[in-house]
Design a protein around this motif. Sequence first.
Motif, PDB file in Angstrom:
ATOM      1  N   ILE A 151       0.877  -1.174   0.000  1.00 14.91           N
ATOM      2  CA  ILE A 151       0.000   0.000   0.000  1.00 14.91           C
ATOM      3  C   ILE A 151       0.912   1.221   0.000  1.00 14.91           C
ATOM      4  O   ILE A 151       1.821   1.323   0.836  1.00 14.91           O
ATOM      5  N   TYR A 152       0.679   2.115  -0.944  1.00 15.05           N
ATOM      6  CA  TYR A 152       1.470   3.339  -1.047  1.00 15.05           C
ATOM      7  C   TYR A 152       0.604   4.515  -0.630  1.00 15.05           C
ATOM      8  O   TYR A 152      -0.460   4.741  -1.212  1.00 15.05           O
ATOM      9  N   PHE A 153       1.064   5.260   0.353  1.00 18.49           N
ATOM     10  CA  PHE A 153       0.346   6.444   0.825  1.00 18.49           C
ATOM     11  C   PHE A 153       1.027   7.656   0.197  1.00 18.49           C
ATOM     12  O   PHE A 153       2.174   7.965   0.525  1.00 18.49           O
ATOM     13  N   SER A 155     -10.138   4.547   1.725  1.00 22.26           N
ATOM     14  CA  SER A 155      -9.118   5.505   1.307  1.00 22.26           C
ATOM     15  C   SER A 155      -8.299   4.994   0.131  1.00 22.26           C
ATOM     16  O   SER A 155      -7.550   5.756  -0.471  1.00 22.26           O
ATOM     17  N   GLY A 156      -8.426   3.724  -0.206  1.00 20.84           N
ATOM     18  CA  GLY A 156      -7.727   3.159  -1.361  1.00 20.84           C
ATOM     19  C   GLY A 156      -8.382   1.872  -1.782  1.00 20.84           C
ATOM     20  O   GLY A 156      -8.896   1.128  -0.934  1.00 20.84           O
ATOM     21  N   ILE A 157      -8.403   1.607  -3.079  1.00 20.99           N
ATOM     22  CA  ILE A 157      -9.045   0.407  -3.612  1.00 20.99           C
ATOM     23  C   ILE A 157      -8.049  -0.321  -4.508  1.00 20.99           C
ATOM     24  O   ILE A 157      -7.248   0.298  -5.219  1.00 20.99           O
ATOM     25  N   TYR A 158      -8.135  -1.652  -4.487  1.00 26.63           N
ATOM     26  CA  TYR A 158      -7.333  -2.469  -5.399  1.00 26.63           C
ATOM     27  C   TYR A 158      -8.026  -2.495  -6.752  1.00 26.63           C
ATOM     28  O   TYR A 158      -9.213  -2.827  -6.854  1.00 26.63           O
ATOM     29  N   TYR A 159      -7.282  -2.083  -7.776  1.00 26.16           N
ATOM     30  CA  TYR A 159      -7.783  -2.121  -9.148  1.00 26.16           C
ATOM     31  C   TYR A 159      -6.935  -3.099  -9.956  1.00 26.16           C
ATOM     32  O   TYR A 159      -5.754  -3.280  -9.672  1.00 26.16           O
ATOM     33  N   THR A 160      -7.535  -3.691 -10.954  1.00 27.92           N
ATOM     34  CA  THR A 160      -6.760  -4.567 -11.841  1.00 27.92           C
ATOM     35  C   THR A 160      -6.679  -3.932 -13.225  1.00 27.92           C
ATOM     36  O   THR A 160      -7.596  -3.224 -13.651  1.00 27.92           O
ATOM     37  N   ASN A 161      -5.583  -4.186 -13.884  1.00 28.92           N
ATOM     38  CA  ASN A 161      -5.341  -3.716 -15.249  1.00 28.92           C
ATOM     39  C   ASN A 161      -5.514  -2.196 -15.398  1.00 28.92           C
ATOM     40  O   ASN A 161      -6.003  -1.729 -16.426  1.00 28.92           O
ATOM     41  N   ILE A 213      -1.975  -1.100  -3.759  1.00 31.23           N
ATOM     42  CA  ILE A 213      -3.043  -0.114  -3.601  1.00 31.23           C
ATOM     43  C   ILE A 213      -2.409   1.249  -3.352  1.00 31.23           C
ATOM     44  O   ILE A 213      -1.470   1.373  -2.574  1.00 31.23           O
ATOM     45  N   ARG A 214      -2.968   2.242  -4.005  1.00 23.19           N
ATOM     46  CA  ARG A 214      -2.510   3.622  -3.840  1.00 23.19           C
ATOM     47  C   ARG A 214      -3.548   4.377  -3.018  1.00 23.19           C
ATOM     48  O   ARG A 214      -4.746   4.337  -3.333  1.00 23.19           O
ATOM     49  N   VAL A 215      -3.078   5.045  -1.972  1.00 27.23           N
ATOM     50  CA  VAL A 215      -3.976   5.816  -1.108  1.00 27.23           C
ATOM     51  C   VAL A 215      -3.600   7.289  -1.216  1.00 27.23           C
ATOM     52  O   VAL A 215      -2.460   7.664  -0.966  1.00 27.23           O
TER      53      VAL A 215
END
Length: 173
Positions: free
Chosen positions: A39-41, A131-137, A159-161
């Motif tokens: 997770i990247y804040f 505050s952040g969601i996992y997205y694919t592609n 995940i990017r927050v």
Amino acid sequence: MKNFLTIAVLILIFSLLSCDHGISPLAEQPEVSGFEGTIYFVSPWPDSIKRTYLVVFKNPLLQPSDFVITNLKYLSNEIPFGVQSYKFSSLDSAIIPVSPGPFEPGEYAYVAVAHQTTDELSLARKDWFVSGIYYTNNDTTKPGVLVIEENKITRNVNIRVDFNKLPPQPPGG
């Protein structure tokens, strides 16, 4: 001389039988099922945040009633306040499941970073913010589906927050 030949033949037969396949690699151990990522804040943490977790829901969060404990399949330990990145693995300790380890293979509809601003821990949907969601592609129009295969670790569940730009909130918030 006859005894010497007999002993030599027996040593040769014993050597051939005991070598089997010679030096060969050990059988590959099956890997367990699970997932890991970072997770990247990317923005400063608001002081109002009291606790932050990684959550995984089996089914999509389409209505407030989907935010139930039976749909929640993973709840990480609390993510330390103020970190810039946080590496996680389903094999590490977690709150749900209580005994982390192999993760049940399958598809998981919603993986997110969620936080609360309440002083007391609350299980009410209205007290949680994504505050952040996992997205694919790189498709940021809808949450990505986390696919966990049997005996494999799904890597790069990143995940990017950005606290300055929160993603769409699930219903009920």
